[in-house]
Design a protein around this motif. Structure first.
Motif, short mmCIF file in Angstrom:
data_model
loop_
_atom_site.label_atom_id
_atom_site.label_comp_id
_atom_site.label_asym_id
_atom_site.label_seq_id
_atom_site.Cartn_x
_atom_site.Cartn_y
_atom_site.Cartn_z
N PHE A 12 0.83 -1.29 0.04
CA PHE A 12 0.06 -0.08 0.04
C PHE A 12 0.86 1.27 0.06
O PHE A 12 0.12 2.31 0.35
CB PHE A 12 -0.76 0.07 1.22
N GLY A 13 1.95 1.20 -0.26
CA GLY A 13 3.02 2.34 -0.21
C GLY A 13 2.73 3.27 -1.01
O GLY A 13 2.44 3.01 -2.21
N GLY A 14 2.67 4.82 -0.30
CA GLY A 14 2.05 5.86 -1.72
C GLY A 14 0.91 6.00 -1.70
O GLY A 14 0.39 7.17 -2.43
N GLN A 15 0.05 5.22 -1.08
CA GLN A 15 -1.65 5.50 -1.27
C GLN A 15 -1.88 6.15 -0.07
O GLN A 15 -1.36 6.10 1.04
CB GLN A 15 -2.19 4.05 -1.32
N LEU A 16 -2.92 7.12 -0.27
CA LEU A 16 -3.58 8.10 0.50
C LEU A 16 -4.27 6.84 1.40
O LEU A 16 -5.00 6.01 1.03
CB LEU A 16 -4.67 9.03 -0.03
N ILE A 17 -4.61 6.91 2.73
CA ILE A 17 -5.00 6.07 3.61
C ILE A 17 -6.51 5.60 3.37
O ILE A 17 -7.23 4.61 3.33
CB ILE A 17 -4.91 6.27 5.29
N TRP A 18 -7.24 6.76 3.17
CA TRP A 18 -8.78 6.76 2.64
C TRP A 18 -8.85 5.58 1.54
O TRP A 18 -9.79 5.06 1.20
CB TRP A 18 -9.26 8.06 2.61
N LYS A 19 -8.08 6.11 0.27
CA LYS A 19 -8.27 5.47 -0.92
C LYS A 19 -7.84 3.98 -0.92
O LYS A 19 -8.01 3.14 -1.42
CB LYS A 19 -7.49 6.16 -1.84
N ALA A 20 -7.12 3.83 0.21
CA ALA A 20 -6.25 2.51 0.55
C ALA A 20 -7.37 1.44 1.23
O ALA A 20 -6.87 0.27 1.08
CB ALA A 20 -5.10 2.61 1.21
N ASN A 21 -8.21 2.08 1.94
CA ASN A 21 -9.26 1.17 2.57
C ASN A 21 -9.68 0.03 1.78
O ASN A 21 -9.63 -1.26 2.27
CB ASN A 21 -10.32 1.84 3.18
N PRO A 22 -10.36 0.17 0.68
CA PRO A 22 -10.79 -0.98 -0.10
C PRO A 22 -9.81 -2.04 -0.67
O PRO A 22 -9.93 -3.02 -0.55
CB PRO A 22 -11.57 -0.25 -1.43
N HIS A 23 -8.60 -1.28 -0.83
CA HIS A 23 -7.37 -2.49 -1.22
C HIS A 23 -7.01 -3.32 -0.02
O HIS A 23 -6.53 -4.39 -0.02
CB HIS A 23 -6.13 -1.73 -1.74
N ILE A 24 -7.07 -2.56 1.06
CA ILE A 24 -6.86 -3.55 2.45
C ILE A 24 -7.80 -4.59 2.74
O ILE A 24 -7.57 -5.62 2.91
CB ILE A 24 -6.51 -2.39 3.50
N VAL A 25 -8.98 -4.27 2.23
CA VAL A 25 -10.15 -5.11 2.48
C VAL A 25 -9.94 -6.36 1.59
O VAL A 25 -10.07 -7.48 1.86
CB VAL A 25 -11.53 -4.37 2.41
N ALA A 26 -9.50 -5.76 0.19
CA ALA A 26 -9.46 -7.01 -0.46
C ALA A 26 -8.11 -7.89 -0.36
O ALA A 26 -8.22 -9.13 -0.49
CB ALA A 26 -9.02 -6.36 -2.26
N LYS A 27 -7.26 -7.33 0.18
CA LYS A 27 -6.00 -8.07 0.77
C LYS A 27 -6.43 -8.89 1.73
O LYS A 27 -5.82 -10.15 1.80
CB LYS A 27 -4.82 -6.94 1.12
N LEU A 28 -7.11 -8.63 2.77
CA LEU A 28 -7.54 -9.47 3.65
C LEU A 28 -8.34 -10.69 3.27
O LEU A 28 -8.29 -11.79 3.62
CB LEU A 28 -8.41 -8.64 4.89
N SER A 29 -9.23 -10.32 2.11
CA SER A 29 -9.81 -11.28 1.74
C SER A 29 -9.14 -12.33 0.79
O SER A 29 -9.45 -13.46 0.98
CB SER A 29 -11.08 -10.71 0.73
N ASP A 30 -8.09 -11.49 0.34
CA ASP A 30 -7.06 -12.82 -0.62
C ASP A 30 -6.57 -13.50 0.45
O ASP A 30 -6.18 -14.70 -0.14
CB ASP A 30 -6.31 -11.99 -1.21
N VAL A 31 -6.19 -13.17 1.57
CA VAL A 31 -5.44 -14.12 2.39
C VAL A 31 -6.33 -14.87 3.41
O VAL A 31 -5.70 -15.57 4.20
CB VAL A 31 -4.30 -13.40 3.16
N GLY A 32 -7.59 -14.88 3.10
CA GLY A 32 -8.57 -15.39 4.15
C GLY A 32 -8.81 -15.00 5.44
O GLY A 32 -9.13 -15.76 6.35
N ALA A 33 -8.49 -13.83 5.51
CA ALA A 33 -8.66 -13.25 6.93
C ALA A 33 -9.96 -12.37 7.10
O ALA A 33 -10.27 -11.85 8.21
CB ALA A 33 -7.51 -12.26 7.39
N LEU A 34 -10.67 -11.99 6.16
CA LEU A 34 -11.81 -10.88 6.33
C LEU A 34 -13.02 -12.08 6.50
O LEU A 34 -13.43 -12.96 5.69
CB LEU A 34 -11.96 -10.38 4.97
N MET A 35 -13.42 -11.99 7.78
CA MET A 35 -14.50 -12.73 8.21
C MET A 35 -16.05 -11.97 7.83
O MET A 35 -16.96 -12.59 7.74
CB MET A 35 -14.65 -12.77 9.71
N ALA A 36 -16.01 -10.65 7.57
CA ALA A 36 -17.26 -10.07 7.55
C ALA A 36 -16.83 -8.70 6.99
O ALA A 36 -15.96 -8.11 7.45
CB ALA A 36 -18.25 -10.07 8.57
#
Length: 944
Positions: A370-394
């Motif tokens: 996520f380097g160089g990203q504005l935190i607010w715009k990074a939110n969906p990317h972080i959610v997607a990453k959590l989903s990819d690694v099987g850590a997103l429960m809801a």
């Protein structure tokens, strides 16, 4: 028919019926300025007991709004009322001049790449220009103060005073440098004070995240299991996905019960109370296989979902079991105060903290994924990453209350940065903490309204350390030198600060910014870094008591840096009241004020916040141009300032109606003083008619109540008392009764001079009562009062010419109060008769009053003069038992019969009398009027 008009004493005055305030008030302001009224008042009160209201400085940016007008009018009413009471009550207005809004305005106008010195120069010019605009409006409101010499936080002496205040707090042991999470605005690029944060709704991603267990054996032991039957994970819930990259720990409550839940593929660690709701949210089924209290989970480690990093479980009492949560809190210590304190308690050092968000809200470039990203715009990317690694429960989007910058209206975050703090719980040189001193100071402070005490107490009791440093250009510097190796302050810091303050006093804050370290440190300069931070603007205003109120300052007072009163809006419990309390207690050991008065915010007639988009804004400039400042001032006095203050065009219109009542009453008083010279015509109190003595006594009683109301800041009571007096005692009784005597008795008769003496005393008192509120109108009334007087009513004190009735007076207070009640009851029956066309007016009526023994004893004292009190041509008293068929009244023991008089009307007094037509040469007059002609013997009145 002869014309007897020239024989009447008709009212006459130059005091106009119409106020025409928008036209007359500016001329009055000019007159006050020419008179140098403020300094004349200071000279007149020199040596008297002081009353000091210290002005909370408005910010030097933009035109004043209705809230500013309320604030300044309330202050002006208090200061004027204190001067009226004989105090030496100065008023020195002030302004806050430093800070981001002005800096931002200059950048917007001139560009962002200005040289720092040029930017500060332009900021100073802009602030001065804004002050002049606001000052003009405050003066137009009728506020009297030292407008030629206000205090401004950007004045060199005040900038130097602020540095000296900081030095005192450093010397006291309250200032330290630390890394702590502070409110941070990306648009400001700086830390924010608590008072600069407001809450507004925000859309956020709410996520449940699984952290895999890294120590299966320890987790199994905690739950009393020999081993875990399958992989396990702890689940957290958060609305800030952007903080997940900075996670360093997990928090559980030591006393809560936690469950290990078998969901098929893995075990989930959740608070037992929330298992059912969590499984439903995760769309899973599961079974609890073991439980354990939170304290058994301490220090068990879990893996970060996507970084090679572990997060231990720490125990924390702030963990709550809230609907929608999991009972486990994810801890990013650089982005949360509680998280920070928790990690510090477990031994984490500043160097251990992971900080990946820069001051502009962008992740550092080397942050994986996520380097160089504005935190607010990074939110969906972080959610997607959590989903990819099987850590997103809801995952769902929620709307919730969130911190925003009060200037930019944009979301802010907690961000740990190296800042300067005032420590709330550090023991000072005297061994006492600032929090303890401040809480004791609150107990010793008088609060108006009383609820302010609990509010300020709660804020001080729970507040974190005060971050006083900012990363800005336009502000008072923090003139510190830090050792490059140790990071410690120079051992001569306090002495060095005084040297800097001396330079700033001569040259302003630029003296620090252009200073070379070697100028003060000599050969040591190479070992020290010069701090470039500036002070929080709340420190600017919060320290004004030190350099504005001290005796050595041009505006100072011998009593030192402690005001009798601070007065601001209710938001200042977290602002100026708050910062002043802390600095006062740190420097002097006590608050800089003895009392705090709080007023509410202005809203429209429907209780809605004022907004340009809603079109419900009431601009004080428009009100002054249309209705006049006195109407605005009367509205402020007529409103309960302790809560929300409703204002609208309709409300102001109703206020104007009340104003007209007070003005017209005053005009009647003045008009009937025509030809009266108090030096030779005034009668002694004992020589006045009974009714006149009563009205003077009534004014004396009222003045005592008004003085108390002013003393207790109950301006609504003052308004109601004055309005009630004008409407009931004067307009509804006394002034009507004395018209006959005023107009028809001989010009120099005792009967007329007695009434005029009473009117003179009443108007002298009334004009002072209203002067703090209706200053323009009071001045106009004062100019029309006959006799010798001062140059301005605002230089006067409470009127000392009011006598009182003796307690055993035959026609005392109870007597006239009873007569007034009877008259009001009779008036209603007369009104009924007018409506029924039985009579044309009250003087065309003759009334019979059927009364019980008690009322007979009261009314019989007035003899034939009872008819003048009742405003009828004749009054007959009869026993109540004979009143069969007469109209009952709401007054027990009184019935009234009204009949049209059969006698002719006297063309001079309009009374219907039997002897009209029987006086040779004056066939149109009654005998009383014949005697009252200039060549007649005159009429004798005793009572009314």
């Amino acid at each position: 028919m002869s014309d007897y008009k020239h024989t009447l004493n008709l009212p006459e005055t130059d005091f106009p019926m119409r106020g025409m305030l928008p036209k007359r008030e500016p001329a009055r302001v000019a007159q006050w300025q020419e008179l140098d009224l403020y300094h004349r008042l200071r000279e007149a009160r020199r040596g008297r007991e002081a009353f000091v209201l210290h002005d909370g400085p408005p910010y030097a940016n933009g035109s004043i709004h209705i809230g500013h007008a309320v604030n300044k009018i309330l202050k002006d009413i208090i200061v004027k009322s204190k001067n009226l009471a004989g105090f030496d009550a100065p008023y020195v207005p002030g302004w806050d001049c430093h800070g981001l809004p002005i800096e931002h305005k200059v950048e917007t106008t001139h560009g962002k790449h200005l040289a720092p010195a040029k930017a500060r120069e332009l900021c100073r010019e802009y602030a001065a220009e804004q002050i002049q605009g606001q000052l003009s409006d405050f003066v137009r409101l009728g506020v009297i103060g030292d407008w030629d010499n206000p205090y401004r936080s950007m004045d060199f002496a005040n900038e130097a005073g602020e540095i000296r205040a900081l030095a005192e707090m450093v010397e006291g042991g309250y200032v330290f440098k630390g890394l702590k999470p502070v409110n941070w605005c990306f648009d400001c690029g700086s830390a924010l004070a608590e008072a600069e944060v407001e809450y507004a709704d925000k859309q956020s991603d709410a996520i449940d995240v699984a952290f895999p267990c890294a120590q299966d054996d320890k987790l199994a032991a905690a739950f009393g299991l020999e081993a875990l039957p399958k992989p396990a994970a702890v689940v957290i819930w958060t609305t800030t996905p952007w903080t997940i990259p900075a996670n360093q720990a997990l928090n559980v409550h030591p006393e809560f019960t936690y469950a290990l839940v078998d969901t098929g593929e893995r075990l989930l660690l959740l608070a037992e109370e929330l298992v059912e709701s969590c499984l439903e949210r995760f769309e899973l089924e599961g079974e609890i296989i073991a439980t354990a209290t939170g304290e058994r989970l301490e220090l068990i480690e879990f893996d970060h979902p996507f970084y090679e990093r572990r997060a231990p479980i720490y125990l924390a009492d702030y963990v709550a079991i809230d609907e929608g949560s999991t009972g486990i809190v994810h801890s990013a210590p650089v982005h949360g105060v509680d998280d920070f304190e928790s990690c510090r308690r477990y031994g984490m050092d500043f160097s251990d903290f992971i900080s990946v968000v820069k001051g502009d809200g962008v992740y550092v470039d080397d942050l994986p994924f996520f380097g160089g990203q504005l935190i607010w715009k990074a939110n969906p990317h972080i959610v997607a990453k959590l989903s990819d690694v099987g850590a997103l429960m809801a995952h769902k989007t929620i709307k919730h209350s969130y911190m925003h910058c009060w200037r930019h209206k944009t979301p802010v975050i907690y961000r740990a940065t190296a800042q300067w703090f005032v420590g709330m719980d550090l023991p000072g040189q005297d061994g006492r903490t600032l929090r303890d001193k401040a809480l004791e100071g609150i107990e010793a402070t008088a609060f108006t309204p009383a609820w302010g005490k609990a509010r300020l107490h709660a804020m001080i009791a729970n507040r974190p350390d005060w971050c006083i440093s900012r990363q800005r250009n336009w502000g008072v510097p923090i003139p510190f030198f830090l050792h490059k190796q140790s990071g410690e302050l120079h051992p001569r810091t306090v002495a060095l600060m005084e040297e800097v303050a001396g330079r700033v006093e001569r040259e302003g804050i630029d003296a620090w910014f252009r200073l070379e370290a070697a100028e003060l440190l000599g050969d040591e300069a190479a070992d020290y870094d010069k701090v470039t931070d500036t002070l929080d603007v709340w420190f600017d205003s919060g320290t004004t008591h030190r350099h504005v109120l001290r005796g050595s300052h041009p505006h100072g007072h011998e009593q030192g840096p402690r005001a009798d009163l601070y007065l601001e809006g209710s938001d200042q419990h977290r602002g100026w009241f708050h910062s002043s309390l802390l600095t006062g207690c740190a420097m002097d050991g006590h608050p800089p004020y003895r009392g705090l008065l709080t007023h509410g915010f202005t809203v429209d007639a429907h209780g809605r916040k004022m907004s340009k988009s809603m079109g419900n804004v009431v601009a004080p400039q428009e009100v002054m141009d249309k209705l006049g400042a006195d109407i605005l001032r009367l509205w402020v006095a007529s409103t309960d300032y302790g809560g929300e203050m409703a204002v609208s065009d309709e409300i102001l219109k109703r206020t104007a109606d009340v104003y007209r009542r007070i003005r017209n009453t005053s005009r009647f008083l003045l008009a009937n003083l025509n030809g009266f010279d108090p030096a030779k015509d005034a009668l002694a109190f004992g020589d006045m008619l009974a009714l006149d003595q009563w009205v003077v006594d009534r004014a004396a009683q009222l003045q005592a109540r008004i003085q108390t109301a002013y003393e207790e800041y109950r301006f609504l009571d003052v308004y109601q008392q004055v309005h009630g007096f004008c409407a009931r005692e004067l307009g509804g009784f006394y002034l009507d009764v004395i018209k006959d005597r005023q107009y028809t008795t001989q010009a120099d008769s005792v009967a007329r001079r007695s009434a005029q003496t009473a009117l003179y005393h009443v108007v002298q008192a009334l004009v002072r009562w209203i002067a703090p509120i209706l200053s323009f109108t009071a001045e106009e009334i004062f100019e029309h009062i006959p006799g010798k007087r001062g140059e301005s009513v605002l230089l006067e004190e409470y009127y000392a010419g009011l006598d009182t009735l003796a307690d055993d007076a035959e026609m005392g207070r109870e007597f006239w109060e009873r007569v007034l009640e009877i008259k009001q009851a009779v008036n209603k029956r007369l009104e009924d008769a007018r409506n029924a066309k039985t009579i044309k007016g009250s003087l065309a009526a003759e009334v019979t009053l059927y009364v019980d023994d008690a009322l007979w004893a009261t009314l019989d004292k007035l003899g034939d003069e009872l008819r003048f009190v009742m405003l009828t041509s004749a009054v007959t008293l009869k026993p109540l038992a004979q009143g069969e068929g007469a109209e009952a009244t709401e007054l027990e023991g009184l019935k009234v019969a009204v009949a049209a008089s059969e006698h002719a009307k006297c063309e001079r007094c309009w009374h219907h009398r039997e002897d009209v037509g029987s006086h040779e040469g004056h066939e149109d007059l009654c005998g009383r009027c014949v005697s009252n002609l200039p060549d007649g013997p005159g009429e004798t009145r005793h009572y009314a």
